[in-house]
Design a protein around this motif. Structure first.
Motif, short mmCIF file in Angstrom:
data_model
loop_
_atom_site.label_atom_id
_atom_site.label_comp_id
_atom_site.label_asym_id
_atom_site.label_seq_id
_atom_site.Cartn_x
_atom_site.Cartn_y
_atom_site.Cartn_z
N PRO A 193 0.80 -1.23 0.00
CA PRO A 193 0.00 0.00 0.00
C PRO A 193 0.83 1.27 0.00
CG PRO A 193 -0.03 -1.01 2.17
CD PRO A 193 0.66 -1.98 1.25
N TYR A 194 2.10 1.19 0.45
CA TYR A 194 2.97 2.36 0.40
C TYR A 194 3.68 2.34 -0.95
CZ TYR A 194 6.05 -1.36 2.10
OH TYR A 194 6.71 -2.56 2.26
N LYS A 195 3.54 3.40 -1.69
CA LYS A 195 4.10 3.46 -3.05
C LYS A 195 5.36 4.32 -3.09
CE LYS A 195 0.40 1.21 -4.35
NZ LYS A 195 0.48 -0.23 -4.63
N LEU A 196 5.24 5.57 -2.67
CA LEU A 196 6.36 6.50 -2.79
C LEU A 196 7.51 6.14 -1.85
CD1 LEU A 196 4.35 9.83 -3.06
CD2 LEU A 196 5.34 8.48 -4.90
N ALA A 197 7.19 5.49 -0.72
CA ALA A 197 8.24 5.06 0.20
C ALA A 197 8.88 3.75 -0.22
CB ALA A 197 7.66 4.91 1.62
N ASN A 198 8.32 3.14 -1.24
CA ASN A 198 8.71 1.80 -1.66
C ASN A 198 10.02 1.80 -2.44
OD1 ASN A 198 8.70 -0.89 -2.83
ND2 ASN A 198 6.50 -0.93 -2.37
N ARG A 199 10.91 0.87 -2.11
CA ARG A 199 12.18 0.77 -2.84
C ARG A 199 11.97 0.41 -4.30
NH1 ARG A 199 17.44 0.84 -1.84
NH2 ARG A 199 17.22 0.95 0.42
N ARG A 200 10.88 -0.25 -4.63
CA ARG A 200 10.62 -0.57 -6.04
C ARG A 200 10.45 0.69 -6.88
NH1 ARG A 200 6.44 -5.70 -6.28
NH2 ARG A 200 7.30 -6.88 -4.53
N PHE A 201 9.89 1.73 -6.26
CA PHE A 201 9.71 3.00 -6.97
C PHE A 201 11.02 3.78 -7.04
CE2 PHE A 201 5.49 2.11 -7.30
CZ PHE A 201 4.62 3.18 -7.49
N HIS A 202 11.91 3.51 -6.08
CA HIS A 202 13.14 4.29 -5.95
C HIS A 202 14.24 3.32 -5.51
CE1 HIS A 202 15.95 7.38 -4.72
NE2 HIS A 202 15.09 8.35 -5.00
N PRO A 203 14.82 2.56 -6.44
CA PRO A 203 15.75 1.48 -6.07
C PRO A 203 16.97 1.93 -5.29
CG PRO A 203 15.06 1.30 -8.36
CD PRO A 203 14.59 2.62 -7.89
N GLU A 204 17.46 3.13 -5.54
CA GLU A 204 18.66 3.59 -4.86
C GLU A 204 18.32 4.28 -3.55
OE1 GLU A 204 20.85 6.01 -7.56
OE2 GLU A 204 21.26 4.36 -8.94
N ASP A 205 19.23 4.18 -2.56
CA ASP A 205 19.03 4.83 -1.27
C ASP A 205 18.87 6.34 -1.45
OD1 ASP A 205 19.25 2.44 0.05
OD2 ASP A 205 21.35 2.71 0.61
N SER A 206 17.96 6.91 -0.69
CA SER A 206 17.80 8.37 -0.67
C SER A 206 18.70 8.97 0.40
CB SER A 206 16.35 8.75 -0.37
OG SER A 206 15.51 8.45 -1.46
N LYS A 265 15.24 -1.12 5.34
CA LYS A 265 16.21 -0.87 4.26
C LYS A 265 15.88 -1.72 3.03
CE LYS A 265 19.66 1.27 4.85
NZ LYS A 265 19.95 2.73 4.61
N ALA A 266 15.32 -2.91 3.24
CA ALA A 266 14.94 -3.76 2.11
C ALA A 266 13.67 -3.27 1.44
CB ALA A 266 14.76 -5.20 2.59
N LYS A 267 12.74 -2.73 2.23
CA LYS A 267 11.43 -2.34 1.70
C LYS A 267 11.39 -0.90 1.20
CE LYS A 267 9.18 -6.17 2.74
NZ LYS A 267 8.53 -7.01 1.71
N SER A 268 12.25 -0.04 1.76
CA SER A 268 12.16 1.39 1.47
C SER A 268 13.52 1.99 1.17
CB SER A 268 11.52 2.13 2.65
OG SER A 268 11.47 3.52 2.43
N HIS A 269 13.51 3.06 0.41
CA HIS A 269 14.73 3.80 0.08
C HIS A 269 15.04 4.89 1.11
CE1 HIS A 269 12.26 7.25 -1.32
NE2 HIS A 269 11.42 6.31 -1.70
N LEU A 270 14.13 5.12 2.05
CA LEU A 270 14.30 6.22 3.01
C LEU A 270 15.38 5.88 4.03
CD1 LEU A 270 10.54 7.06 3.67
CD2 LEU A 270 12.14 8.30 2.18
N PRO A 271 16.14 6.88 4.49
CA PRO A 271 17.12 6.64 5.56
C PRO A 271 16.41 6.22 6.84
CG PRO A 271 17.46 8.79 4.53
CD PRO A 271 16.14 8.29 4.05
N VAL A 272 17.08 5.39 7.64
CA VAL A 272 16.53 4.97 8.92
C VAL A 272 17.62 5.10 9.98
CG1 VAL A 272 17.00 2.54 8.38
CG2 VAL A 272 15.43 3.11 10.24
N ILE A 273 17.28 5.79 11.07
CA ILE A 273 18.21 5.93 12.19
C ILE A 273 17.62 5.22 13.40
CG2 ILE A 273 19.00 8.14 11.26
CD1 ILE A 273 17.62 9.48 13.68
N VAL A 274 18.45 5.05 14.44
CA VAL A 274 18.02 4.34 15.64
C VAL A 274 18.21 5.24 16.86
CG1 VAL A 274 18.59 2.41 17.19
CG2 VAL A 274 18.43 2.03 14.72
N ASP A 275 17.22 5.22 17.74
CA ASP A 275 17.28 5.96 19.00
C ASP A 275 17.44 4.95 20.14
OD1 ASP A 275 16.81 7.30 21.36
OD2 ASP A 275 15.02 8.35 20.68
N PRO A 276 18.68 4.64 20.54
CA PRO A 276 18.88 3.65 21.60
C PRO A 276 18.56 4.18 22.98
CG PRO A 276 20.99 4.54 20.91
CD PRO A 276 19.96 5.14 20.00
#
Length: 337
Positions: A68-81, A258-269
């Protein structure tokens, strides 16, 4: 639906195909990478004829996207943003460390912490001006005065500032905030997400306390659908039955996102465990899992902090953590900002 174009197609031919598709009432997300060019069709694509698209001599393939998520999808944007935050790139191999106090308490406190985290190599300064608290009797932040102090700390240190927004009515007050944070409790505040989509400001979107990964990506989709591509995701731990720690850090979320989306992901430990000594081992784990950055709470006097002192590092502890971060980021062949 995504349309994969053949290599080395003239821009004029691409523009003609896009115009033909748009006449069918479908919006297009254009993504040109080093290997291929992709047209992501957004909207009701059920009436778009796949055979008609495949018949074009510039089209290599046509695929339906079930998520259901299209623009966040790595298929739409194969390279990392990567997201530009006041000249600092986050994502696409650029590792960021966002550090500072849970809440802005005073000018002296904030400037001391800001100077310390900058010396240690932090990318951005975080600090809560508005604090959503479980109890109405807890410290709620200095509000607009806190925003003023954050701007002053940016002027003194040069660090971009990150702070949490509570409502869409505050967008004018946050106009010069470099990275607007949407907290876990507001992850599904859809009115706020829609307004942030129109704002084009970089947004740090935290995962909700009991939200699935897909729900996080769908919240990001609200912002992207509004036209704002500047979204960074944050895994900050989810609520489980475990009582020995504040939240369970879902480290598996990092490679899944990272597999599903091209968007950066950070962690808040810091928020994940709620215990200061656990911040460093969880940070090491996040780097190994492929995170694009960390968000660390730092206070000059954690024992007297008005908010979340138990999970905050003091400047000396943060400096030691950063030494380890730099070694591990270098090992993972990322670029520490």
């Amino acid at each position: 639906m995504i349309v994969i174009l053949k290599p080395q197609v003239e821009q004029e031919r691409i523009a003609q195909l896009m115009a033909s598709i748009e006449r069918q009432g479908v919006a297009i997300h254009y993504s040109q990478g080093t290997q291929e060019t992709i047209l992501g069709l957004v909207g009701d694509t059920t009436h778009v004829d796949e055979d008609w698209l495949r018949a074009s001599d510039i089209v290599a393939d046509v695929r339906r996207v079930s998520e259901p998520y299209k623009l966040a999808n790595r298929r739409f944007h194969p390279e990392d943003s990567h997201i530009d935050v006041a000249g600092k790139k986050i994502g696409e191999g650029n590792f960021a460390v966002i550090a500072g106090p849970c809440s802005v308490e005073s000018e002296e406190q904030l400037l001391e912490v800001a100077a310390a985290v900058k010396r240690s190599g932090a990318t951005c300064l975080r600090g809560g001006a508005f604090k959503p608290r479980t109890s109405p009797y807890s410290f709620q932040g200095l509000e607009n005065r806190g925003l003023e102090l954050l701007r002053e700390a940016r002027r003194v240190t040069g660090l971009p500032i990150v702070t949490e927004i509570m409502s869409e009515t505050q967008l004018d007050d946050f106009a010069d905030v470099d990275l607007i944070q949407v907290g876990a409790r507001n992850m599904q505040n859809f009115r706020l997400l829609k307004e942030l989509g129109r704002s084009r400001k970089p947004v740090l979107l935290k995962r909700g306390l009991s939200s699935t990964i897909e729900e996080l990506l769908m919240s990001a989709e609200y912002i992207l659908a509004g036209g704002n591509d500047n979204v960074i995701l944050c895994e900050r731990g989810i609520r489980t039955f475990e009582k020995m720690i504040r939240n369970n850090l879902d480290i598996s979320a990092v490679p899944v996102i990272k597999a599903k989306s091209h968007l950066p992901v950070i962690v808040d430990p810091s928020h994940a465990a709620g215990i200061a000594w656990m911040v460093e081992p969880l940070s090491r784990t996040a780097i190994a899992a492929g995170a694009d950055g960390l968000m660390i709470e730092v206070h000059n006097d954690p024992k007297r902090a008005l908010c979340d002192g138990a999970q905050s590092l003091n400047p000396e502890q943060f400096d030691g953590l950063m030494a380890g971060v730099k070694r591990r980021v270098a090992f993972e062949e990322k670029k520490l900002l």
